[in-house]
Design a protein around this motif. Structure first.
Motif, mmCIF file in Angstrom:
data_model
loop_
_atom_site.group_PDB
_atom_site.id
_atom_site.type_symbol
_atom_site.label_atom_id
_atom_site.label_comp_id
_atom_site.label_asym_id
_atom_site.label_seq_id
_atom_site.Cartn_x
_atom_site.Cartn_y
_atom_site.Cartn_z
ATOM 1 N N ALA A 1 34.701 75.206 39.169
ATOM 2 C CA ALA A 1 35.820 74.931 38.264
ATOM 3 C C ALA A 1 36.756 73.912 38.903
ATOM 4 O O ALA A 1 37.040 73.985 40.089
ATOM 5 C CB ALA A 1 36.574 76.218 37.953
ATOM 6 N N GLY A 2 37.180 72.944 38.114
ATOM 7 C CA GLY A 2 38.071 71.891 38.592
ATOM 8 C C GLY A 2 37.352 70.625 38.993
ATOM 9 O O GLY A 2 37.993 69.598 39.211
ATOM 10 N N ASP A 3 36.008 70.679 39.079
ATOM 11 C CA ASP A 3 35.263 69.465 39.431
ATOM 12 C C ASP A 3 35.147 68.556 38.215
ATOM 13 O O ASP A 3 34.936 69.007 37.097
ATOM 14 C CB ASP A 3 33.857 69.816 39.951
ATOM 15 C CG ASP A 3 33.897 70.395 41.354
ATOM 16 O OD1 ASP A 3 34.846 70.064 42.110
ATOM 17 O OD2 ASP A 3 32.999 71.172 41.704
ATOM 18 N N LEU A 4 35.274 67.276 38.476
ATOM 19 C CA LEU A 4 35.233 66.252 37.435
ATOM 20 C C LEU A 4 34.225 65.190 37.850
ATOM 21 O O LEU A 4 34.240 64.724 38.993
ATOM 22 C CB LEU A 4 36.632 65.637 37.284
ATOM 23 C CG LEU A 4 36.808 64.453 36.357
ATOM 24 C CD1 LEU A 4 36.437 64.802 34.925
ATOM 25 C CD2 LEU A 4 38.270 63.981 36.413
ATOM 26 N N LEU A 5 33.340 64.826 36.931
ATOM 27 C CA LEU A 5 32.331 63.806 37.185
ATOM 28 C C LEU A 5 32.444 62.719 36.130
ATOM 29 O O LEU A 5 32.636 63.016 34.952
ATOM 30 C CB LEU A 5 30.914 64.382 37.110
ATOM 31 C CG LEU A 5 30.510 65.402 38.161
ATOM 32 C CD1 LEU A 5 30.978 66.781 37.803
ATOM 33 C CD2 LEU A 5 29.018 65.388 38.317
ATOM 34 N N VAL A 6 32.284 61.484 36.549
ATOM 35 C CA VAL A 6 32.239 60.363 35.623
ATOM 36 C C VAL A 6 30.855 59.753 35.730
ATOM 37 O O VAL A 6 30.406 59.400 36.823
ATOM 38 C CB VAL A 6 33.311 59.304 35.962
ATOM 39 C CG1 VAL A 6 33.155 58.089 35.063
ATOM 40 C CG2 VAL A 6 34.686 59.897 35.821
ATOM 41 N N LEU A 7 30.158 59.673 34.593
ATOM 42 C CA LEU A 7 28.817 59.097 34.566
ATOM 43 C C LEU A 7 28.898 57.708 33.969
ATOM 44 O O LEU A 7 29.430 57.520 32.875
ATOM 45 C CB LEU A 7 27.869 59.952 33.734
ATOM 46 C CG LEU A 7 27.743 61.426 34.102
ATOM 47 C CD1 LEU A 7 26.675 62.088 33.249
ATOM 48 C CD2 LEU A 7 27.440 61.598 35.580
ATOM 49 N N LEU B 1 31.070 74.162 31.069
ATOM 50 C CA LEU B 1 30.866 72.715 31.185
ATOM 51 C C LEU B 1 31.464 72.057 29.954
ATOM 52 O O LEU B 1 31.149 72.432 28.829
ATOM 53 C CB LEU B 1 29.365 72.391 31.263
ATOM 54 C CG LEU B 1 28.994 70.910 31.159
ATOM 55 C CD1 LEU B 1 29.496 70.131 32.371
ATOM 56 C CD2 LEU B 1 27.481 70.752 31.007
ATOM 57 N N VAL B 2 32.339 71.087 30.176
ATOM 58 C CA VAL B 2 32.860 70.273 29.085
ATOM 59 C C VAL B 2 32.201 68.901 29.217
ATOM 60 O O VAL B 2 32.349 68.235 30.237
ATOM 61 C CB VAL B 2 34.400 70.139 29.131
ATOM 62 C CG1 VAL B 2 34.888 69.272 27.970
ATOM 63 C CG2 VAL B 2 35.048 71.510 29.091
ATOM 64 N N SER C 1 37.385 74.257 34.229
ATOM 65 C CA SER C 1 36.086 73.804 33.713
ATOM 66 C C SER C 1 35.464 72.819 34.686
ATOM 67 O O SER C 1 36.146 72.243 35.534
ATOM 68 C CB SER C 1 36.264 73.092 32.370
ATOM 69 O OG SER C 1 36.948 73.895 31.449
ATOM 70 N N VAL C 2 34.167 72.619 34.542
ATOM 71 C CA VAL C 2 33.500 71.466 35.135
ATOM 72 C C VAL C 2 33.413 70.439 34.007
ATOM 73 O O VAL C 2 32.912 70.744 32.929
ATOM 74 C CB VAL C 2 32.086 71.828 35.647
ATOM 75 C CG1 VAL C 2 31.329 70.577 36.058
ATOM 76 C CG2 VAL C 2 32.175 72.819 36.802
ATOM 77 N N VAL C 3 33.950 69.262 34.238
ATOM 78 C CA VAL C 3 34.027 68.251 33.183
ATOM 79 C C VAL C 3 33.159 67.056 33.560
ATOM 80 O O VAL C 3 33.307 66.490 34.656
ATOM 81 C CB VAL C 3 35.486 67.798 32.944
ATOM 82 C CG1 VAL C 3 35.544 66.746 31.839
ATOM 83 C CG2 VAL C 3 36.363 68.996 32.600
ATOM 84 N N VAL C 4 32.243 66.699 32.655
ATOM 85 C CA VAL C 4 31.401 65.515 32.812
ATOM 86 C C VAL C 4 31.829 64.521 31.732
ATOM 87 O O VAL C 4 31.781 64.844 30.543
ATOM 88 C CB VAL C 4 29.905 65.851 32.653
ATOM 89 C CG1 VAL C 4 29.057 64.594 32.656
ATOM 90 C CG2 VAL C 4 29.462 66.807 33.761
ATOM 91 N N VAL C 5 32.256 63.335 32.159
ATOM 92 C CA VAL C 5 32.727 62.317 31.227
ATOM 93 C C VAL C 5 31.771 61.133 31.265
ATOM 94 O O VAL C 5 31.680 60.438 32.280
ATOM 95 C CB VAL C 5 34.155 61.840 31.566
ATOM 96 C CG1 VAL C 5 34.639 60.819 30.539
ATOM 97 C CG2 VAL C 5 35.111 63.015 31.663
ATOM 98 N N GLU C 6 31.044 60.933 30.170
ATOM 99 C CA GLU C 6 30.218 59.734 30.055
ATOM 100 C C GLU C 6 31.106 58.592 29.573
ATOM 101 O O GLU C 6 31.991 58.796 28.766
ATOM 102 C CB GLU C 6 29.080 59.957 29.058
ATOM 103 C CG GLU C 6 28.076 60.996 29.505
ATOM 104 C CD GLU C 6 26.851 61.067 28.601
ATOM 105 O OE1 GLU C 6 26.538 60.068 27.917
ATOM 106 O OE2 GLU C 6 26.204 62.125 28.594
ATOM 107 N N TRP C 7 30.880 57.416 30.057
ATOM 108 C CA TRP C 7 31.644 56.210 29.702
ATOM 109 C C TRP C 7 33.114 56.359 30.080
ATOM 110 O O TRP C 7 33.980 55.798 29.419
ATOM 111 C CB TRP C 7 31.530 55.898 28.205
ATOM 112 C CG TRP C 7 30.142 55.772 27.705
ATOM 113 C CD1 TRP C 7 29.433 56.703 27.022
ATOM 114 C CD2 TRP C 7 29.261 54.636 27.848
ATOM 115 N NE1 TRP C 7 28.177 56.229 26.737
ATOM 116 C CE2 TRP C 7 28.046 54.965 27.224
ATOM 117 C CE3 TRP C 7 29.400 53.378 28.446
ATOM 118 C CZ2 TRP C 7 26.967 54.095 27.184
ATOM 119 C CZ3 TRP C 7 28.326 52.510 28.393
ATOM 120 C CH2 TRP C 7 27.132 52.873 27.756
ATOM 121 N N GLY C 8 33.421 57.066 31.151
ATOM 122 C CA GLY C 8 34.812 57.335 31.488
ATOM 123 C C GLY C 8 35.389 56.519 32.620
ATOM 124 O O GLY C 8 36.536 56.731 33.025
#
Length: 187
Positions: free
Chosen positions: A29-35, A80-81, A104-111
């Motif tokens: 929780a709290g991890d953020l990824l940008v793809l 997962l968001v 949440s674990v958040v994965v942002v495509e095009w971010g």
């Protein structure tokens, strides 16, 4: 355990999924990824693996027609968001989605470039898809004995003929190796 930073070559979509599984098992929780990567690079395939590694409810599909989709965790962990920021113009619009980044674990495509003020740090995952491989795949199709269809695309009196094969695009997309770079970025 994946070292950060690292560069990984994924030869197949299954390799990309396996990488996602490994990344997903590392997240909390709290991890953020940008793809980041071009269309068809494998961002959603990687996210499916991440979701499976986290143990969230699926199916995980491209969030193209919704801005964000939340997948509850089936194992009691963080949800997962999955965000598609392609149609967002800046960090303010991403913040307006009211995503619970802390739990949440958040994965942002095009971010890429949209996280200023959202989080102090995140994992940046860039997927490179080699150019020119499609031309090589097309050459293989033209030179093979596989039946082909000739399509006519006429515009303004110019006539262009294309050799097509139902499997050409799928084969080219599936067989191109991807280079995946993972780095931690701090604001």
């Amino acid at each position: 355990m994946i070292e950060v930073p690292s560069t990984i070559v994924c030869e197949t979509p299954d390799d990309m999924h396996e990488l996602g599984l490994e990344v997903g098992r590392m997240l909390h929780a709290g991890d953020l990824l940008v793809l980041t990567g071009p269309l068809g690079a494998g961002k959603t395939t990687l996210t499916r693996g991440i979701g499976e590694g986290l143990g969230v409810r699926g199916p995980i599909t491209s969030p193209t027609f919704v801005l964000a989709r939340t997948h509850p965790n089936l194992a009691g962990g963080a949800p997962l968001v999955h965000v598609d920021a392609y149609r967002l113009s800046d960090a303010r619009e991403l913040d307006d989605l009211d995503i619970d980044f802390e739990r949440s674990v958040v994965v942002v495509e095009w971010g890429r470039g949209m996280l200023a003020g959202i989080a102090p740090s995140w994992l940046e995952i860039e997927i490179e898809r080699p150019t020119g491989a499609t031309a090589a795949a097309l050459t293989d199709v033209v030179e093979s004995d596989t039946p082909k269809t000739v399509a006519d695309s006429t515009s303004d009196g110019d006539r262009t003929w294309h050799l097509t094969s139902a499997d050409a695009d799928a084969d080219a997309d599936a067989d191109e190796p991807r280079v995946v770079r993972i780095a931690r970025v701090a604001e």
